[in-house]
Design a protein around this motif. Structure first.
Motif, PDB file in Angstrom:
ATOM      1  N   ASP A 111       0.841  -1.209   0.000  1.00 29.89           N
ATOM      2  CA  ASP A 111       0.000   0.000   0.000  1.00 29.89           C
ATOM      3  C   ASP A 111       0.864   1.243   0.000  1.00 29.89           C
ATOM      4  N   GLY A 112       0.245   2.345  -0.325  1.00 35.68           N
ATOM      5  CA  GLY A 112       0.928   3.637  -0.236  1.00 35.68           C
ATOM      6  C   GLY A 112       1.783   3.925  -1.450  1.00 35.68           C
ATOM      7  N   PRO A 113       2.673   4.924  -1.336  1.00 32.24           N
ATOM      8  CA  PRO A 113       3.494   5.324  -2.482  1.00 32.24           C
ATOM      9  C   PRO A 113       4.327   4.150  -3.007  1.00 32.24           C
ATOM     10  N   GLY A 114       4.366   4.006  -4.314  1.00 31.39           N
ATOM     11  CA  GLY A 114       5.185   2.947  -4.929  1.00 31.39           C
ATOM     12  C   GLY A 114       4.542   1.576  -4.887  1.00 31.39           C
ATOM     13  N   SER A 115       3.228   1.514  -4.629  1.00 27.91           N
ATOM     14  CA  SER A 115       2.588   0.192  -4.504  1.00 27.91           C
ATOM     15  C   SER A 115       1.819  -0.220  -5.769  1.00 27.91           C
ATOM     16  N   GLY A 116       1.883   0.605  -6.830  1.00 32.83           N
ATOM     17  CA  GLY A 116       1.070   0.345  -8.028  1.00 32.83           C
ATOM     18  C   GLY A 116       1.338  -1.023  -8.656  1.00 32.83           C
ATOM     19  N   GLY A 117       2.620  -1.353  -8.860  1.00 36.21           N
ATOM     20  CA  GLY A 117       2.971  -2.624  -9.503  1.00 36.21           C
ATOM     21  C   GLY A 117       2.588  -3.808  -8.624  1.00 36.21           C
ATOM     22  N   ARG A 118       2.786  -3.639  -7.345  1.00 36.73           N
ATOM     23  CA  ARG A 118       2.443  -4.716  -6.397  1.00 36.73           C
ATOM     24  C   ARG A 118       0.935  -4.955  -6.381  1.00 36.73           C
ATOM     25  N   LYS A 119       0.181  -3.853  -6.437  1.00 36.42           N
ATOM     26  CA  LYS A 119      -1.289  -3.970  -6.411  1.00 36.42           C
ATOM     27  C   LYS A 119      -1.802  -4.701  -7.652  1.00 36.42           C
ATOM     28  N   LYS A 120      -1.153  -4.442  -8.782  1.00 37.60           N
ATOM     29  CA  LYS A 120      -1.559  -5.128 -10.017  1.00 37.60           C
ATOM     30  C   LYS A 120      -1.363  -6.645  -9.869  1.00 37.60           C
ATOM     31  N   ILE A 121      -0.254  -7.021  -9.237  1.00 36.34           N
ATOM     32  CA  ILE A 121       0.008  -8.454  -9.028  1.00 36.34           C
ATOM     33  C   ILE A 121      -1.011  -9.031  -8.044  1.00 36.34           C
ATOM     34  N   ALA A 122      -1.343  -8.245  -7.002  1.00 37.42           N
ATOM     35  CA  ALA A 122      -2.348  -8.719  -6.035  1.00 37.42           C
ATOM     36  C   ALA A 122      -3.683  -8.946  -6.740  1.00 37.42           C
ATOM     37  N   GLU A 123      -3.995  -8.041  -7.646  1.00 38.46           N
ATOM     38  CA  GLU A 123      -5.267  -8.120  -8.396  1.00 38.46           C
ATOM     39  C   GLU A 123      -5.322  -9.382  -9.284  1.00 38.46           C
ATOM     40  N   ILE A 124      -4.274  -9.604 -10.067  1.00 43.78           N
ATOM     41  CA  ILE A 124      -4.316 -10.772 -10.965  1.00 43.78           C
ATOM     42  C   ILE A 124      -4.194 -12.070 -10.162  1.00 43.78           C
ATOM     43  N   SER A 125      -3.523 -12.010  -9.016  1.00 42.25           N
ATOM     44  CA  SER A 125      -3.413 -13.211  -8.181  1.00 42.25           C
ATOM     45  C   SER A 125      -4.767 -13.534  -7.549  1.00 42.25           C
ATOM     46  N   ALA A 126      -5.482 -12.500  -7.129  1.00 43.39           N
ATOM     47  CA  ALA A 126      -6.797 -12.720  -6.508  1.00 43.39           C
ATOM     48  C   ALA A 126      -7.765 -13.349  -7.508  1.00 43.39           C
ATOM     49  N   ALA A 127      -7.549 -13.080  -8.793  1.00 40.05           N
ATOM     50  CA  ALA A 127      -8.462 -13.609  -9.812  1.00 40.05           C
ATOM     51  C   ALA A 127      -8.065 -15.005 -10.291  1.00 40.05           C
ATOM     52  N   THR A 128      -6.802 -15.431 -10.045  1.00 41.55           N
ATOM     53  CA  THR A 128      -6.340 -16.683 -10.660  1.00 41.55           C
ATOM     54  C   THR A 128      -5.822 -17.722  -9.659  1.00 41.55           C
ATOM     55  N   TYR A 129      -5.729 -17.370  -8.392  1.00 41.29           N
ATOM     56  CA  TYR A 129      -5.329 -18.310  -7.320  1.00 41.29           C
ATOM     57  C   TYR A 129      -4.024 -19.053  -7.599  1.00 41.29           C
ATOM     58  N   PRO A 130      -2.906 -18.367  -7.860  1.00 42.51           N
ATOM     59  CA  PRO A 130      -1.651 -19.113  -8.070  1.00 42.51           C
ATOM     60  C   PRO A 130      -1.278 -19.914  -6.829  1.00 42.51           C
ATOM     61  N   LYS A 131      -0.681 -21.064  -7.071  1.00 47.96           N
ATOM     62  CA  LYS A 131      -0.232 -21.895  -5.944  1.00 47.96           C
ATOM     63  C   LYS A 131       0.904 -21.211  -5.207  1.00 47.96           C
ATOM     64  N   GLU A 132       1.714 -20.464  -5.961  1.00 47.76           N
ATOM     65  CA  GLU A 132       2.859 -19.799  -5.343  1.00 47.76           C
ATOM     66  C   GLU A 132       3.368 -18.691  -6.267  1.00 47.76           C
ATOM     67  N   HIS A 133       3.985 -17.699  -5.683  1.00 45.85           N
ATOM     68  CA  HIS A 133       4.677 -16.668  -6.472  1.00 45.85           C
ATOM     69  C   HIS A 133       6.112 -16.607  -5.941  1.00 45.85           C
ATOM     70  N   ARG A 134       7.042 -17.103  -6.747  1.00 45.73           N
ATOM     71  CA  ARG A 134       8.432 -17.183  -6.315  1.00 45.73           C
ATOM     72  C   ARG A 134       9.224 -16.015  -6.923  1.00 45.73           C
ATOM     73  N   VAL A 135      10.138 -15.464  -6.143  1.00 47.85           N
ATOM     74  CA  VAL A 135      10.996 -14.371  -6.619  1.00 47.85           C
ATOM     75  C   VAL A 135      12.427 -14.893  -6.767  1.00 47.85           C
ATOM     76  N   PHE A 136      12.995 -14.709  -7.960  1.00 45.82           N
ATOM     77  CA  PHE A 136      14.382 -15.120  -8.206  1.00 45.82           C
ATOM     78  C   PHE A 136      15.255 -13.907  -8.486  1.00 45.82           C
ATOM     79  N   LEU A 137      16.491 -13.957  -8.031  1.00 47.90           N
ATOM     80  CA  LEU A 137      17.435 -12.894  -8.376  1.00 47.90           C
ATOM     81  C   LEU A 137      17.617 -12.852  -9.896  1.00 47.90           C
ATOM     82  N   GLY A 138      17.860 -11.654 -10.436  1.00 52.72           N
ATOM     83  CA  GLY A 138      17.976 -11.500 -11.886  1.00 52.72           C
ATOM     84  C   GLY A 138      19.396 -11.237 -12.341  1.00 52.72           C
TER      85      GLY A 138
END
Ligand SMILES: Cc1cc2nc3c(=O)[nH]c(=O)nc-3n(C[C@H](O)[C@H](O)[C@H](O)COP(=O)(O)O)c2cc1C
Length: 193
Positions: A111-138
């Motif tokens: 939430d708050g400043p800088g949360s736009g991209g995170r909110k988009k992921i929360a939105e698509i996750s809420a609609a599709t129920y992923p089993k997991e969201h893993r973060v890998f170093l790039g």
């Protein structure tokens, strides 16, 4: 043989490499795999499971990956789905500090400043129920020129220049282990209800 679709959005190729490695492992574990860039993957087709991954730029997934999920939301909600982000470079976190969870580290606060991209992921996750969201170093190669204007401008900022370490930080052991976990889950027969 179960069919798995691996979809990715990559600007400079490192996320494509992660997706390719995941696809290779799934294949070696006996699954039938189709891999496609998000802008070419119109639909889910006959896949029985889906993995979707995106590079993160300035706290957001690339548009093609978000749009792939949005246009297939209804189908994806019915299938086993795994998401991955590629991802922070050491020291380049959106939100630093101890005990920061990997999604906040890569995408920023909920939430708050800088949360736009995170909110988009929360939105698509809420609609599709992923089993997991893993973060890998790039990975980041400063010699590889920016692909879009916004990236060119951001990369010129002294603070960003300082925060982006050059190198390939992809953790292949972690990536392969995750792909094996996905294959094992798909090999386990669903419990009838
Ligand atoms: C300009 C720029 C901005 C970035 N912003 C983020 C970010 O907000 N969060 C993050 O976790 N990684 C960020 N990264 C790191 C990239 O996500 C990482 O380099 C990734 O591996 C790139 O994937 P690609 O090669 O598939 O495009 C950024 C990299 C660059 C060059």
């Amino acid at each position: 043989m179960k069919k798995v679709l691996v979809v990715y959005a990559s600007r400079h190729g490192s996320t494509r490499g992660i997706a390719q490695r995941i696809a290779n492992v799934l294949q070696s574990d006996g699954l039938e795999v189709v891999i496609a860039p998000a802008d070419h993957a119109a639909g889910v087709g006959t896949a029985e499971a889906v993995v979707v991954g995106s590079a993160i730029y300035m706290g957001s997934w690339l548009k093609d990956a978000v749009e792939f999920i949005k246009r297939n939301e209804v189908t994806l909600a019915e299938l086993p789905l795994w998401l991955f982000s590629s991802g922070p470079l050491p020291g380049s976190s959106m939100q630093k500090g101890p005990n920061v969870d990997p999604l906040t580290d890569a995408l920023g606060p909920q939430d708050g400043p800088g949360s736009g991209g995170r909110k988009k992921i929360a939105e698509i996750s809420a609609a599709t129920y992923p089993k997991e969201h893993r973060v890998f170093l790039g990975a980041f190669d400063p010699e590889d020129p920016p692909k879009v204007t916004s990236e060119r401008l951001v990369r010129m900022l002294p603070a960003v220049k300082k925060a982006l370490p050059a190198g390939d930080f992809r953790d292949w052991d972690a990536i392969e282990a995750w792909a094996h976990e996905i294959a094992a889950t798909l090999a386990t027969p669903a419990v009838p209800v």
